[in-house]
Write a protein that holds these residues in place. Structure first.
Motif, mmCIF file in Angstrom:
data_model
loop_
_atom_site.group_PDB
_atom_site.id
_atom_site.type_symbol
_atom_site.label_atom_id
_atom_site.label_comp_id
_atom_site.label_asym_id
_atom_site.label_seq_id
_atom_site.Cartn_x
_atom_site.Cartn_y
_atom_site.Cartn_z
ATOM 1 N N VAL A 307 1.942 -0.968 -12.908
ATOM 2 C CA VAL A 307 1.869 0.297 -12.407
ATOM 3 C C VAL A 307 1.084 0.039 -11.080
ATOM 4 C CG1 VAL A 307 -0.623 1.591 -11.556
ATOM 5 C CG2 VAL A 307 -0.466 0.769 -14.041
ATOM 6 N N LEU A 308 2.286 0.896 -10.380
ATOM 7 C CA LEU A 308 2.355 0.650 -8.906
ATOM 8 C C LEU A 308 1.068 1.096 -8.000
ATOM 9 C CD1 LEU A 308 6.375 1.573 -8.031
ATOM 10 C CD2 LEU A 308 4.860 -0.479 -8.785
ATOM 11 N N LYS A 309 0.381 0.641 -7.099
ATOM 12 C CA LYS A 309 -0.327 0.934 -6.290
ATOM 13 C C LYS A 309 0.384 2.018 -5.275
ATOM 14 C CE LYS A 309 -3.119 -2.647 -5.973
ATOM 15 N NZ LYS A 309 -2.390 -4.095 -7.014
ATOM 16 N N PRO A 310 0.154 2.880 -4.980
ATOM 17 C CA PRO A 310 0.498 3.487 -3.289
ATOM 18 C C PRO A 310 0.995 2.907 -2.194
ATOM 19 C CG PRO A 310 -1.316 4.405 -3.893
ATOM 20 C CD PRO A 310 -1.498 3.539 -4.428
ATOM 21 N N VAL A 311 0.381 2.230 -1.705
ATOM 22 C CA VAL A 311 0.590 1.608 -0.669
ATOM 23 C C VAL A 311 0.025 -0.604 -0.910
ATOM 24 C CG1 VAL A 311 -2.015 1.791 0.336
ATOM 25 C CG2 VAL A 311 -0.295 1.725 1.954
ATOM 26 N N TYR A 312 0.739 -1.251 -0.099
ATOM 27 C CA TYR A 312 0.760 -2.140 -0.271
ATOM 28 C C TYR A 312 0.498 -3.002 1.648
ATOM 29 C CZ TYR A 312 1.556 -2.044 -4.843
ATOM 30 O OH TYR A 312 1.664 -2.186 -6.096
ATOM 31 N N PRO A 316 2.104 -8.346 0.016
ATOM 32 C CA PRO A 316 1.416 -7.555 -0.622
ATOM 33 C C PRO A 316 0.647 -8.077 -1.946
ATOM 34 C CG PRO A 316 3.946 -8.208 -1.130
ATOM 35 C CD PRO A 316 3.488 -8.396 0.116
ATOM 36 N N SER A 317 0.269 -8.664 -1.381
ATOM 37 C CA SER A 317 -1.019 -9.910 -2.484
ATOM 38 C C SER A 317 -2.342 -9.916 -1.166
ATOM 39 C CB SER A 317 -1.318 -11.286 -2.638
ATOM 40 O OG SER A 317 -0.581 -12.090 -1.780
ATOM 41 N N LEU A 318 -1.890 -8.562 -0.480
ATOM 42 C CA LEU A 318 -3.615 -8.819 0.222
ATOM 43 C C LEU A 318 -4.678 -7.570 -0.012
ATOM 44 C CD1 LEU A 318 -2.626 -10.081 4.357
ATOM 45 C CD2 LEU A 318 -3.444 -11.712 1.986
ATOM 46 N N PRO A 319 -5.464 -7.912 -0.477
ATOM 47 C CA PRO A 319 -6.172 -6.491 -0.489
ATOM 48 C C PRO A 319 -6.529 -5.853 0.696
ATOM 49 C CG PRO A 319 -7.748 -7.909 -0.157
ATOM 50 C CD PRO A 319 -6.272 -8.541 -0.185
ATOM 51 N N LEU A 320 -6.064 -4.528 0.629
ATOM 52 C CA LEU A 320 -6.563 -3.550 1.882
ATOM 53 C C LEU A 320 -7.972 -2.750 2.409
ATOM 54 C CD1 LEU A 320 -2.938 -1.804 2.663
ATOM 55 C CD2 LEU A 320 -3.556 -4.080 3.175
ATOM 56 N N ASP A 321 -9.067 -3.420 2.103
ATOM 57 C CA ASP A 321 -10.629 -2.796 1.437
ATOM 58 C C ASP A 321 -10.520 -1.862 3.206
ATOM 59 O OD1 ASP A 321 -10.481 -4.178 -0.991
ATOM 60 O OD2 ASP A 321 -11.459 -5.616 -0.296
ATOM 61 N N GLU A 322 -11.371 -0.847 2.546
ATOM 62 C CA GLU A 322 -11.017 -0.142 3.628
ATOM 63 C C GLU A 322 -12.742 -0.384 4.183
ATOM 64 O OE1 GLU A 322 -11.665 4.730 4.661
ATOM 65 O OE2 GLU A 322 -9.505 4.042 4.104
ATOM 66 N N ARG A 323 -13.128 -0.801 5.713
ATOM 67 C CA ARG A 323 -13.888 -0.439 6.576
ATOM 68 C C ARG A 323 -14.023 -0.253 8.191
ATOM 69 N NH1 ARG A 323 -14.076 -4.965 10.300
ATOM 70 N NH2 ARG A 323 -11.559 -5.820 9.831
ATOM 71 N N THR A 324 -14.420 -0.116 8.522
ATOM 72 C CA THR A 324 -15.017 1.005 9.826
ATOM 73 C C THR A 324 -15.227 -0.393 10.397
ATOM 74 O OG1 THR A 324 -17.262 1.809 10.120
ATOM 75 C CG2 THR A 324 -15.490 3.720 8.839
ATOM 76 N N ASN A 341 -7.262 0.520 4.077
ATOM 77 C CA ASN A 341 -6.881 1.749 3.487
ATOM 78 C C ASN A 341 -7.623 2.557 1.819
ATOM 79 O OD1 ASN A 341 -5.992 4.558 2.729
ATOM 80 N ND2 ASN A 341 -4.827 4.308 5.060
ATOM 81 N N LEU A 342 -8.371 3.035 1.899
ATOM 82 C CA LEU A 342 -8.597 3.253 0.969
ATOM 83 C C LEU A 342 -8.118 3.517 -0.059
ATOM 84 C CD1 LEU A 342 -11.453 3.766 -0.970
ATOM 85 C CD2 LEU A 342 -11.140 5.836 -0.260
ATOM 86 N N LEU A 398 0.436 13.485 -2.700
ATOM 87 C CA LEU A 398 1.089 12.144 -1.598
ATOM 88 C C LEU A 398 0.133 12.820 -0.624
ATOM 89 C CD1 LEU A 398 4.662 13.874 0.399
ATOM 90 C CD2 LEU A 398 2.049 15.530 -1.865
ATOM 91 N N TRP A 399 -1.307 13.759 -0.634
ATOM 92 C CA TRP A 399 -1.402 14.213 1.116
ATOM 93 C C TRP A 399 -3.163 13.004 0.521
ATOM 94 C CZ3 TRP A 399 1.751 15.510 3.747
ATOM 95 C CH2 TRP A 399 2.390 16.279 2.827
ATOM 96 N N GLU A 400 -2.988 12.773 -1.084
ATOM 97 C CA GLU A 400 -4.337 11.775 -0.632
ATOM 98 C C GLU A 400 -5.964 11.911 -0.753
ATOM 99 O OE1 GLU A 400 -2.969 8.017 2.289
ATOM 100 O OE2 GLU A 400 -1.866 7.364 0.837
ATOM 101 N N PHE A 401 -6.111 13.309 -1.747
ATOM 102 C CA PHE A 401 -6.990 13.771 -1.744
ATOM 103 C C PHE A 401 -8.549 13.274 -2.322
ATOM 104 C CE2 PHE A 401 -4.192 17.165 -2.397
ATOM 105 C CZ PHE A 401 -4.583 17.765 -1.012
ATOM 106 N N ARG A 402 -8.974 12.227 -1.912
ATOM 107 C CA ARG A 402 -10.032 11.334 -1.626
ATOM 108 C C ARG A 402 -11.195 12.595 -2.859
ATOM 109 N NH1 ARG A 402 -11.094 6.966 2.754
ATOM 110 N NH2 ARG A 402 -8.656 7.186 3.150
ATOM 111 N N GLY A 403 -11.456 13.444 -3.002
ATOM 112 C CA GLY A 403 -12.098 13.813 -4.107
ATOM 113 C C GLY A 403 -11.961 14.433 -5.386
#
Length: 603
Positions: A307-312, A316-324, A341-342, A398-403
């Motif tokens: 399974v591929l993630k859309p973004v790395y 590539p092994s580093l997580p991209l946990d989103e925060r403000t 980035n979520l 591809l527009w990465e809808f979150r809901g």
């Protein structure tokens, strides 16, 4: 001065810096393109001296700025009211040395008096931990070390080595610039050698590198300057150590005034990377493709489930946990500023097709020293099997809808493209049975997709199964070969998109509410997709007129961000956006007269 995106970029495929019209570095991440923004004033409100690197001319009355030819070297000339002037030359060293490319995480600024006796002040004020920590200093005989006042942050340490008067630099006091001085900012390492001599040598060798690199680009006859600048910018967004390609150099520049759509684009989307590889391949710059394949090989080996993630991340092994980040106020004070980035945890099924399409040229381009082989084919087949399995599964698109999750037409079409290209690759490799199997799978996906994505009542393909809406990605159906440009279904889709999504000379990606309401700005690459579609259906004069209008919205250096205000032509969104620069290149090549037409036949 209100912050804006009329910026230039320097870099060397390890680090990059954004520079405003008066020579201030307002954004630079360190020690990689996705690192901490040690210069971050772009995202900290208006007219901030903190988090910037400025060369200020006393009594400055004007400035001019340009790239030195087709290079990533920038020249800014500041002039005071008495006519005295200083030239600032900025670059990140990049040149061939010892059979490899020398590209340290370093930027060099060279100050030269060109008229009169300019009085200049160096203000070097990095911030650490996303603006939370001020810079402490230690001073040596010819250098200054800058580090976070709270060492627990783990922030990088910077070292400035210079032949400028150090006491003036440290105290930010003006000094008369009687001769050229060099400022070298990079890692905390002892700098061996003569600073002024190496500053000049590195400058000349970096200039030679870029002149040599762009010399071999297969540029169109028309719009050469625009295409070359776009190509250099794409090169600066590729992180060569791993082969990753970032979507943009910034985070959190909002898509529109006051919107919460502020995202971190300093990572490698497989989709965006494919478009970059495609554009540079068209120009003959295939090495980026080879580097990206090295990156995606690492990604694929690490994803044991297939399974591929859309973004790395660049690693590539580093997580991209989103925060403000509360310590930065945002572009023009418009937050929030985000890190990570979520989208990394989303399902986006077009990723498989993006990787296969990015790799496909390896099997057909006889110029390449390392052609695609059976081993690469088998690795791609693994992705193709996953594409076939998920072709009609819901995803965020591809527009990465979150809901919401739906079966998006573009995602299914890219899954088809993966299988279609595998059939063609199998044929060229002589793997007839494998080719036949992939052709059967591709044909099955295509037949079902064309039936389920077509809305006969509306006379258009729709963006998702069961939808009545369209989006700009439907313009790519003919681009990837799913349908012909003269197919009545595509022509109907094009007409519907024009009615619903066109705003003057620009195109919205979609015109329906999403997780954050109704989009307000046009999506620049979508306008280029529309231009390409017009060319494909024979409306080339219209396409040329639109292309010229989009070009007029670029910065004075020829760069584009992600979004545009269609009524004012103002740039919004992260910058510079690889998607947009790719669109410029591809559209220019489609529209331009051929060299034979323009040069030899004189038409």
């Amino acid at each position: 001065m209100t912050a804006n995106l009329d910026l230039g970029v320097i870099g060397n495929s390890v680090v990059a810096a954004l520079i405003d019209r008066v020579g201030r570095i307002v954004w630079m991440c360190y020690p990689r393109l996705d690192g901490e923004p040690v210069f971050c004033s772009l995202l900290d409100g208006d007219e901030k001296r903190e988090g910037a690197y400025a060369i200020e001319l006393e009594g400055c009355a004007g400035s001019t700025q340009r790239y030195l030819g087709n290079t990533a070297i920038m020249e800014t000339i500041l002039t005071d009211g008495n006519g005295s002037a200083v030239r600032i030359v900025d670059y990140a060293p990049r040149f061939k040395q010892f059979d490899r490319v020398y590209r340290p995480p370093t930027i060099v600024r060279r100050l030269e008096p060109i008229r009169g006796m300019p009085l200049v002040t160096v203000r070097l004020r990095p911030r650490f931990n996303y603006g939370a920590s001020r810079a402490a200093q230690t001073i040596g005989s010819n250098h200054v070390r800058y580090f976070a006042d709270d060492p627990a942050t783990g922030s990088p340490v910077l070292r400035l080595t210079t032949d400028a008067p150090l006491a003036h630099v440290v105290t930010e006091q003006p000094f008369a610039l009687t001769h050229a001085v060099t400022l070298i900012l990079g890692p905390d390492e002892t700098f061996a050698g003569s600073v002024p001599r190496l500053g000049v040598e590195f400058l000349e060798r970096t200039r030679e590198y870029w002149i040599d690199w762009q010399r071999y680009l297969s540029v169109p006859f028309e719009w050469q300057e625009a295409v070359i600048r776009a190509a250099i910018t794409l090169k600066l967004c590729a992180f060569e150590e791993t082969g990753a390609i970032v979507a943009a150099l910034t985070t959190s520049v909002p898509e529109a005034p006051g919107t919460p759509r502020t995202w971190d684009y300093r990572y490698c989307w497989l989709r965006d990377a494919y478009f970059v590889v495609h554009a540079l391949n068209r120009l003959g710059a295939t090495l980026t493709m080879e580097h990206f394949l090295r990156y995606i090989t690492t990604v694929a080996q690490a994803e044991t489930t297939g399974v591929l993630k859309p973004v790395y991340g660049l690693l590539p092994s580093l997580p991209l946990d989103e925060r403000t980040v509360p310590t930065l106020r945002g572009y023009r004070g418009m937050g929030p500023v985000r890190v990570g980035n979520l989208a990394q945890v989303q399902v986006q099924n077009d990723s498989y097709g993006s990787v296969v399409l990015a790799a496909a040229q390896m099997f057909f381009d006889e110029r390449l020293p390392h052609r695609g082989d059976l081993d690469l084919f088998r690795r791609l087949e693994r992705l193709g099997r996953k594409a076939a399995a998920v072709a009609f599964e819901p995803d965020a698109g591809l527009w990465e809808f979150r809901g919401r999750m739906r079966v998006h037409t573009h995602s299914t079409a890219m899954c088809w493209a993966a299988c279609d290209r595998l059939a063609k690759i199998g044929t060229v490799l002589g793997e007839t049975e494998r080719a036949a199997e992939w052709r059967g799978i591709a044909d099955g996906i295509r037949e079902r997709l064309l039936a389920e994505a077509w809305n006969a009542e509306l006379g258009t393909f729709v963006d998702a199964q069961g939808s009545t809406e369209v989006d700009a990605s439907l313009l790519l159906l003919q681009e990837i070969g799913l349908v012909a440009a003269d197919d009545p279904r595509f022509l109907g889709t094009l007409a519907t998109i024009e009615r619903r999504l066109r705003r003057g000379a620009h195109l919205m990606r979609y015109a329906a509410p999403d997780d954050f309401g109704m989009p307000e700005t046009s999506f620049t690459v979508c306008t280029f997709w529309y231009i390409d579609a017009l060319v494909a259906v024979g409306r080339k004069d219209e396409a040329r007129a639109l292309f010229e209008q989009v070009l007029s919205c670029r910065t004075h250096h020829g760069l584009l961000s992600e979004d545009l205000d269609p009524s004012r032509g103002e740039l919004w969104g992260n910058f510079p956006q690889t998607y947009s620069m790719v669109g410029l290149i591809v559209s220019a090549m489609r529209l331009s007269k051929s060299w034979e037409e323009a040069f030899w036949r004189g038409s």
